[in-house]
Design a protein around this motif. Structure first.
Motif, PDB file in Angstrom:
ATOM      1  N   THR A 106      26.810  -3.066  22.018  1.00  0.00           N
ATOM      2  CA  THR A 106      27.479  -3.946  21.068  1.00  0.00           C
ATOM      3  C   THR A 106      26.603  -4.118  19.834  1.00  0.00           C
ATOM      4  OG1 THR A 106      26.540  -5.925  22.119  1.00  0.00           O
ATOM      5  CG2 THR A 106      28.739  -5.251  22.828  1.00  0.00           C
ATOM      6  N   GLN A 107      27.283  -4.321  18.723  1.00  0.00           N
ATOM      7  CA  GLN A 107      26.599  -4.578  17.453  1.00  0.00           C
ATOM      8  C   GLN A 107      27.529  -5.476  16.650  1.00  0.00           C
ATOM      9  OE1 GLN A 107      26.379  -1.490  14.374  1.00  0.00           O
ATOM     10  NE2 GLN A 107      24.141  -1.703  14.532  1.00  0.00           N
ATOM     11  N   ASP A 110      31.398  -5.399  17.193  1.00  0.00           N
ATOM     12  CA  ASP A 110      31.836  -4.069  17.613  1.00  0.00           C
ATOM     13  C   ASP A 110      31.263  -3.699  18.974  1.00  0.00           C
ATOM     14  OD1 ASP A 110      33.192  -3.754  15.193  1.00  0.00           O
ATOM     15  OD2 ASP A 110      31.450  -2.823  14.232  1.00  0.00           O
ATOM     16  N   GLU A 111      32.105  -3.073  19.808  1.00  0.00           N
ATOM     17  CA  GLU A 111      31.688  -2.573  21.112  1.00  0.00           C
ATOM     18  C   GLU A 111      31.886  -1.073  21.135  1.00  0.00           C
ATOM     19  OE1 GLU A 111      33.558  -4.510  24.407  1.00  0.00           O
ATOM     20  OE2 GLU A 111      33.276  -6.500  23.554  1.00  0.00           O
ATOM     21  N   GLU A 112      31.010  -0.385  21.846  1.00  0.00           N
ATOM     22  CA  GLU A 112      31.108   1.073  21.949  1.00  0.00           C
ATOM     23  C   GLU A 112      30.706   1.501  23.361  1.00  0.00           C
ATOM     24  OE1 GLU A 112      28.549   4.551  19.990  1.00  0.00           O
ATOM     25  OE2 GLU A 112      29.745   3.433  18.521  1.00  0.00           O
ATOM     26  N   MET A 134      24.948   3.377  16.121  1.00  0.00           N
ATOM     27  CA  MET A 134      26.144   2.562  15.845  1.00  0.00           C
ATOM     28  C   MET A 134      26.220   2.245  14.371  1.00  0.00           C
ATOM     29  SD  MET A 134      26.527  -0.043  19.061  1.00  0.00           S
ATOM     30  CE  MET A 134      28.156  -0.534  18.578  1.00  0.00           C
TER      31      MET A 134
END
Length: 134
Positions: A106-107, A110-112, A134
């Protein structure tokens, strides 16, 4: 001459009890990668220019033919630009098993999710380093 059922059951149990120490002795002499379980170190490298959080408790590992399992419980780490963070987990299957990793990061909001080595690929690497930007 017919053997009575209770005699046959007793003989089978005695034979099984005698075989158990032999099986344990064979397993003790087996190479470490041939027996179940091993320690695997999974590393995440931030190849980007902004810090992100790796959510180890949301990240998972899957053995070929198995189900997804968490890498850690209640654990997350901030990974700064250029940094590498790692987690060690006790694998349930032998060290040489085919595995796939699902790393959750996460940043901000935003999640990835990143798959290593890929969405449908497998690896036997016991110290995989997963590059994420990211």
């Amino acid at each position: 001459m017919m053997i009575q059922r209770h005699v046959l059951i007793r003989r089978t149990l005695i034979a099984a009890a005698l075989a158990l120490p032999i099986g344990a002795a064979i397993a003790a002499g087996a190479p470490s990668d041939a027996v179940a379980g091993c320690q695997i170190t999974v590393s995440v490298h931030n190849s980007g220019s902004q810090a992100f959080t790796v959510d180890w408790d949301e990240s998972k590992v899957k053995v070929s033919g198995g189900t997804w399992d968490k890498l850690a419980n209640n654990s997350s780490e901030l990974v700064g630009a250029g940094q590498t963070k790692s987690v060690v987990y006790g694998a349930l299957f032998n060290c040489g098993a085919n595995r796939r990793y699902q790393i959750h990061t996460t940043q901000g909001g935003d999640e990835e999710t990143t798959y290593f080595p890929g969405v449908s690929s497998w690896t036997t690497d016991q110290t995989p380093t997963i590059n994420i930007s990211m």
